[in-house]
Design a protein around this motif. Sequence first.
Motif, PDB file in Angstrom:
ATOM      1  N   ARG A   1       6.117  -6.110  -6.870  1.00  0.00           N
ATOM      2  CA  ARG A   1       6.850  -6.743  -7.971  1.00  0.00           C
ATOM      3  C   ARG A   1       7.478  -5.687  -8.888  1.00  0.00           C
ATOM      4  O   ARG A   1       8.610  -5.830  -9.334  1.00  0.00           O
ATOM      5  CB  ARG A   1       5.945  -7.715  -8.731  1.00  0.00           C
ATOM      6  CG  ARG A   1       5.731  -9.000  -7.908  1.00  0.00           C
ATOM      7  CD  ARG A   1       4.974 -10.079  -8.658  1.00  0.00           C
ATOM      8  NE  ARG A   1       3.558  -9.749  -8.727  1.00  0.00           N
ATOM      9  CZ  ARG A   1       2.900  -9.415  -9.829  1.00  0.00           C
ATOM     10  NH1 ARG A   1       3.518  -9.379 -10.990  1.00  0.00           N
ATOM     11  NH2 ARG A   1       1.620  -9.132  -9.786  1.00  0.00           N
ATOM     12  N   GLY A   2       6.755  -4.584  -9.119  1.00  0.00           N
ATOM     13  CA  GLY A   2       7.321  -3.497  -9.924  1.00  0.00           C
ATOM     14  C   GLY A   2       8.537  -2.883  -9.243  1.00  0.00           C
ATOM     15  O   GLY A   2       9.583  -2.629  -9.867  1.00  0.00           O
ATOM     16  N   TRP A   3       8.423  -2.687  -7.928  1.00  0.00           N
ATOM     17  CA  TRP A   3       9.529  -2.102  -7.149  1.00  0.00           C
ATOM     18  C   TRP A   3      10.739  -3.056  -7.117  1.00  0.00           C
ATOM     19  O   TRP A   3      11.891  -2.606  -7.267  1.00  0.00           O
ATOM     20  CB  TRP A   3       8.999  -1.786  -5.747  1.00  0.00           C
ATOM     21  CG  TRP A   3      10.010  -1.531  -4.678  1.00  0.00           C
ATOM     22  CD1 TRP A   3      10.741  -0.385  -4.489  1.00  0.00           C
ATOM     23  CD2 TRP A   3      10.380  -2.424  -3.620  1.00  0.00           C
ATOM     24  NE1 TRP A   3      11.551  -0.526  -3.384  1.00  0.00           N
ATOM     25  CE2 TRP A   3      11.343  -1.762  -2.833  1.00  0.00           C
ATOM     26  CE3 TRP A   3       9.985  -3.712  -3.259  1.00  0.00           C
ATOM     27  CZ2 TRP A   3      11.921  -2.352  -1.709  1.00  0.00           C
ATOM     28  CZ3 TRP A   3      10.552  -4.304  -2.136  1.00  0.00           C
ATOM     29  CH2 TRP A   3      11.508  -3.625  -1.387  1.00  0.00           C
ATOM     30  N   LEU A   4      10.492  -4.349  -6.965  1.00  0.00           N
ATOM     31  CA  LEU A   4      11.607  -5.311  -6.981  1.00  0.00           C
ATOM     32  C   LEU A   4      12.378  -5.202  -8.302  1.00  0.00           C
ATOM     33  O   LEU A   4      13.612  -5.245  -8.321  1.00  0.00           O
ATOM     34  CB  LEU A   4      11.102  -6.747  -6.802  1.00  0.00           C
ATOM     35  CG  LEU A   4      10.507  -7.124  -5.440  1.00  0.00           C
ATOM     36  CD1 LEU A   4       9.993  -8.564  -5.465  1.00  0.00           C
ATOM     37  CD2 LEU A   4      11.515  -6.941  -4.315  1.00  0.00           C
ATOM     38  N   GLY A   5      11.639  -5.027  -9.387  1.00  0.00           N
ATOM     39  CA  GLY A   5      12.281  -4.884 -10.687  1.00  0.00           C
ATOM     40  C   GLY A   5      13.118  -3.609 -10.771  1.00  0.00           C
ATOM     41  O   GLY A   5      14.229  -3.622 -11.319  1.00  0.00           O
ATOM     42  N   ARG A   6      12.595  -2.515 -10.190  1.00  0.00           N
ATOM     43  CA  ARG A   6      13.353  -1.250 -10.225  1.00  0.00           C
ATOM     44  C   ARG A   6      14.620  -1.364  -9.380  1.00  0.00           C
ATOM     45  O   ARG A   6      15.674  -0.854  -9.746  1.00  0.00           O
ATOM     46  CB  ARG A   6      12.477  -0.088  -9.727  1.00  0.00           C
ATOM     47  CG  ARG A   6      11.394   0.311 -10.698  1.00  0.00           C
ATOM     48  CD  ARG A   6      10.685   1.588 -10.279  1.00  0.00           C
ATOM     49  NE  ARG A   6       9.808   1.430  -9.128  1.00  0.00           N
ATOM     50  CZ  ARG A   6       8.574   0.934  -9.159  1.00  0.00           C
ATOM     51  NH1 ARG A   6       8.061   0.523 -10.301  1.00  0.00           N
ATOM     52  NH2 ARG A   6       7.843   0.850  -8.059  1.00  0.00           N
ATOM     53  N   VAL A   7      14.515  -2.032  -8.246  1.00  0.00           N
ATOM     54  CA  VAL A   7      15.703  -2.207  -7.396  1.00  0.00           C
ATOM     55  C   VAL A   7      16.741  -3.068  -8.123  1.00  0.00           C
ATOM     56  O   VAL A   7      17.936  -2.742  -8.152  1.00  0.00           O
ATOM     57  CB  VAL A   7      15.314  -2.827  -6.029  1.00  0.00           C
ATOM     58  CG1 VAL A   7      16.554  -3.217  -5.237  1.00  0.00           C
ATOM     59  CG2 VAL A   7      14.457  -1.853  -5.233  1.00  0.00           C
ATOM     60  N   ALA A   8      16.289  -4.150  -8.733  1.00  0.00           N
ATOM     61  CA  ALA A   8      17.226  -5.057  -9.416  1.00  0.00           C
ATOM     62  C   ALA A   8      17.878  -4.399 -10.627  1.00  0.00           C
ATOM     63  O   ALA A   8      18.927  -4.849 -11.088  1.00  0.00           O
ATOM     64  CB  ALA A   8      16.499  -6.334  -9.836  1.00  0.00           C
TER      65      ALA A   8
ATOM     66  N   SER B   1       0.835  -1.212   0.000  1.00  0.00           N
ATOM     67  CA  SER B   1       0.000   0.000   0.000  1.00  0.00           C
ATOM     68  C   SER B   1       0.866   1.258   0.000  1.00  0.00           C
ATOM     69  O   SER B   1       0.526   2.250  -0.646  1.00  0.00           O
ATOM     70  CB  SER B   1      -0.999  -0.005   1.158  1.00  0.00           C
ATOM     71  OG  SER B   1      -0.307  -0.021   2.363  1.00  0.00           O
ATOM     72  N   HIS B   2       2.024   1.213   0.651  1.00  0.00           N
ATOM     73  CA  HIS B   2       2.899   2.394   0.640  1.00  0.00           C
ATOM     74  C   HIS B   2       3.437   2.670  -0.760  1.00  0.00           C
ATOM     75  O   HIS B   2       3.604   3.828  -1.156  1.00  0.00           O
ATOM     76  CB  HIS B   2       4.071   2.182   1.611  1.00  0.00           C
ATOM     77  CG  HIS B   2       5.039   3.325   1.630  1.00  0.00           C
ATOM     78  ND1 HIS B   2       4.772   4.521   2.262  1.00  0.00           N
ATOM     79  CD2 HIS B   2       6.268   3.477   1.059  1.00  0.00           C
ATOM     80  CE1 HIS B   2       5.792   5.348   2.094  1.00  0.00           C
ATOM     81  NE2 HIS B   2       6.714   4.739   1.368  1.00  0.00           N
ATOM     82  N   LEU B   3       3.730   1.614  -1.517  1.00  0.00           N
ATOM     83  CA  LEU B   3       4.357   1.795  -2.828  1.00  0.00           C
ATOM     84  C   LEU B   3       3.374   2.272  -3.907  1.00  0.00           C
ATOM     85  O   LEU B   3       3.816   2.679  -4.984  1.00  0.00           O
ATOM     86  CB  LEU B   3       5.009   0.483  -3.285  1.00  0.00           C
ATOM     87  CG  LEU B   3       6.362   0.152  -2.641  1.00  0.00           C
ATOM     88  CD1 LEU B   3       6.814  -1.247  -3.053  1.00  0.00           C
ATOM     89  CD2 LEU B   3       7.434   1.179  -3.008  1.00  0.00           C
TER      90      LEU B   3
END
Length: 197
Positions: free
Chosen positions: A180-187, A139-141
């Motif tokens: 999942r979108g954020w994990l992709g941006r971090v990676a 919810s924060h993201l």
Amino acid sequence: MILYDSQVSGNCYKVRLLLAQLGIPCERVAVDVVDRSRRAEILGGKNPSLRVPTIVLDDGRPLGESNAIMWHFAEGTGYLPEERFARAQVLQWLFFEQYSHEPFVAVARRWIMFDEVPSGEALAERHANGYKALDAIESHLAGREYLVGERYSVADIGLYAYTHVAGEGGFDLARYPEIRGWLGRVAAQPAHIPITA
Ligand SMILES: N[C@@H](CCC(=O)N[C@@H](CS)C(=O)NCC(=O)O)C(=O)O
């Protein structure tokens, strides 16, 4: 500089990832996180908790706790905001990680992959609380790219470490599109390394 390390540990991975992104080399000493019999011999006098990660700086000073180690190296770099409130927000997420996320998401993974699951009820309790933490991140993201100030920081590294391998602990990330979108941006960050590196 020596990092007392475990390849499989998300807490150790936080430190390895940040050091890789900062271009800081270190010697890694592998410590067994399942067989604790040599803990005092290896880490005594370096970290009162006898846990990894523990780092010994070039001048000989030891430092434990993954998030404290990240904070030390991130200070004065682009991985930690300068502004006072944003820094407090980074701490907010790092404390959240240690109290509300890691004890559930990481411990479920540890039981399943390396130890043994004490009971079905115990695992269900870890999953219920782990999902609460994942719900909070999701919810924060919403509408945000990163956890703090629209910029990649050690807050993201701290939460990425165990979230990206949550599936190994029996968590289903399919229901979390924002995560999942954020994990992709971090990676996709420059100089990113995987936990297996
Ligand atoms: N709060 C500590 C947790 C460290 C921790 O639990 N390390 C684990 C590996 S992930 C460990 O050393 N486990 C073996 C043990 O508890 O003896 C941190 O963030 O560094």
